[in-house]
Design an enzyme around this catalytic site. Structure first.
Site, short mmCIF file in Angstrom:
data_model
loop_
_atom_site.label_atom_id
_atom_site.label_comp_id
_atom_site.label_asym_id
_atom_site.label_seq_id
_atom_site.Cartn_x
_atom_site.Cartn_y
_atom_site.Cartn_z
CE LYS A 114 -2.93 -2.43 3.23
NZ LYS A 114 -3.33 -2.46 4.66
N GLY A 115 2.14 1.10 0.37
CA GLY A 115 3.00 2.26 0.60
C GLY A 115 3.12 3.22 -0.56
CD GLU A 117 8.04 -0.57 -2.85
OE1 GLU A 117 6.93 -0.03 -2.72
OE2 GLU A 117 8.33 -1.67 -2.34
CG ASP A 118 6.91 2.34 -0.01
OD1 ASP A 118 7.72 1.53 -0.47
OD2 ASP A 118 6.23 2.10 1.01
CG ASP A 175 15.89 -0.08 4.47
OD1 ASP A 175 17.04 0.35 4.44
OD2 ASP A 175 15.35 -0.47 5.52
CE LYS A 197 14.74 4.24 5.60
NZ LYS A 197 14.36 3.35 6.71
CG PHE A 251 10.71 3.51 10.39
CD1 PHE A 251 11.00 2.36 9.65
CD2 PHE A 251 9.39 3.88 10.56
CE1 PHE A 251 9.97 1.60 9.10
CE2 PHE A 251 8.37 3.13 10.02
CZ PHE A 251 8.66 1.98 9.29
CG ASP A 310 2.71 1.20 7.11
OD1 ASP A 310 3.60 1.02 6.26
OD2 ASP A 310 2.29 0.31 7.85
NE ARG A 343 -0.76 2.14 4.78
CZ ARG A 343 0.31 1.41 4.50
NH1 ARG A 343 1.28 1.92 3.78
NH2 ARG A 343 0.41 0.16 4.91
P1 IMP Z 1 13.68 -3.34 1.63
O1 IMP Z 1 13.21 -4.68 1.16
O2 IMP Z 1 14.64 -3.42 2.79
O3 IMP Z 1 14.21 -2.46 0.51
O4 IMP Z 1 12.42 -2.63 2.29
C1 IMP Z 1 11.49 -2.00 1.53
C2 IMP Z 1 10.14 -1.97 2.22
O5 IMP Z 1 10.26 -1.80 3.65
C3 IMP Z 1 9.36 -0.77 1.73
O6 IMP Z 1 8.55 -1.11 0.65
C4 IMP Z 1 8.58 -0.35 2.96
O7 IMP Z 1 7.34 -1.03 2.98
C5 IMP Z 1 9.40 -0.79 4.12
N1 IMP Z 1 10.23 0.31 4.66
C6 IMP Z 1 11.58 0.41 4.64
N2 IMP Z 1 11.98 1.54 5.25
C7 IMP Z 1 10.86 2.18 5.64
C8 IMP Z 1 10.63 3.44 6.33
O8 IMP Z 1 11.53 4.21 6.69
N3 IMP Z 1 9.32 3.75 6.56
C9 IMP Z 1 8.28 2.95 6.19
N4 IMP Z 1 8.45 1.77 5.54
C10 IMP Z 1 9.73 1.40 5.28
MG MG Z 2 6.26 -1.03 0.58
#
Ligand code: IMP
Ligand code: MG
Length: 188
Positions: free
Chosen positions: A48-49, A104-105, A108, A136, A158, A165, A171
């Site tokens: 949903k992000g 994508e939102d 990370d 990030k 974060f 969220d 959100r």
């Molecule tokens: P990754 O797989 O580590 O790249 O994480 C990506 C997912 O983790 C994103 O799609 C978000 O849903 C969640 N996420 C990572 N960092 C944050 C943050 O700072 N705030 C909110 N959601 C986050």
């Molecule tokens: Mg996400």
């Protein structure tokens, strides 16, 4: 716009204002418009992000396009993703021979997108690119994920708001803020 002070009290600061976000989203929309001249991209929103970013971004793209939605969940604690991704809702349409852009939102570790990209590559799109609102630091990325379009690089905090969220909350914040660590305790 009225500010919901109760929500803002959970933040330790605003990182990006709605004005800064709007300006950047417009810029990325223009870039995609230029890059996809003569094409009809399929824009995929990762629920949903990315929902808020997605609805703003598609309206800044001056091209015929179609939309589709996918919902995935990555197992793990709520402030860190584990790398194991589960598809909760798949795409409605076939992407074979289509020019696809995943929206994508936040990237990370990049694990979620790496997995998703691989899965969608397997369906034979003509091209597959990634647009992300936030990136990030790439420091702890254990993969060579390439993000084609992104709006902002942010510190390793974060963040919530503008679709992002914590425990399904925040959100609806129009700005992006740093969540006060006291909200998620020592989990991070
Ligand atoms: P990754 O797989 O580590 O790249 O994480 C990506 C997912 O983790 C994103 O799609 C978000 O849903 C969640 N996420 C990572 N960092 C944050 C943050 O700072 N705030 C909110 N959601 C986050
Ligand atoms: Mg996400």
């Amino acid at each position: 716009m009225e500010r919901n002070e109760a929500i803002y009290e959970d933040l330790c600061g605003i990182l990006l204002t709605r004005e800064q976000i709007a300006e950047k989203v417009k810029e990325i929309g223009n870039k995609i418009t230029e890059d996809y001249q003569g094409k009809e991209p399929v824009m995929i929103c990762i629920l949903k992000g990315a929902s808020v970013f997605f609805t703003d971004l598609i309206r800044e793209i001056a091209l015929p396009l179609t939309t589709d939605f996918m919902s995935i969940s990555s197992y793990g604690s709520s402030t860190k993703s584990s790398g194991v991704v589960r598809v909760l809702k798949d795409l409605d349409r076939n992407i074979l021979d289509k020019d696809v852009i995943i929206v994508e939102d936040i990237v990370d570790s990049g694990t979620t997108l790496c997995y998703l990209k691989q899965m969608l590559e397997g369906r034979g799109p003509k091209s597959l690119k990634i647009a992300a609102l936030l990136d990030k630091p790439a420091g702890r990325r254990g993969n060579d994920l390439k993000v084609d379009y992104w709006c902002f690089n942010i510190p390793d905090e974060f963040v919530v708001g503008y679709g992002l969220d914590y425990d399904e909350k925040y959100r609806n914040l129009p700005d992006i803020g740093i969540l006060d660590p006291r909200i998620y305790g020592a989990e991070k």
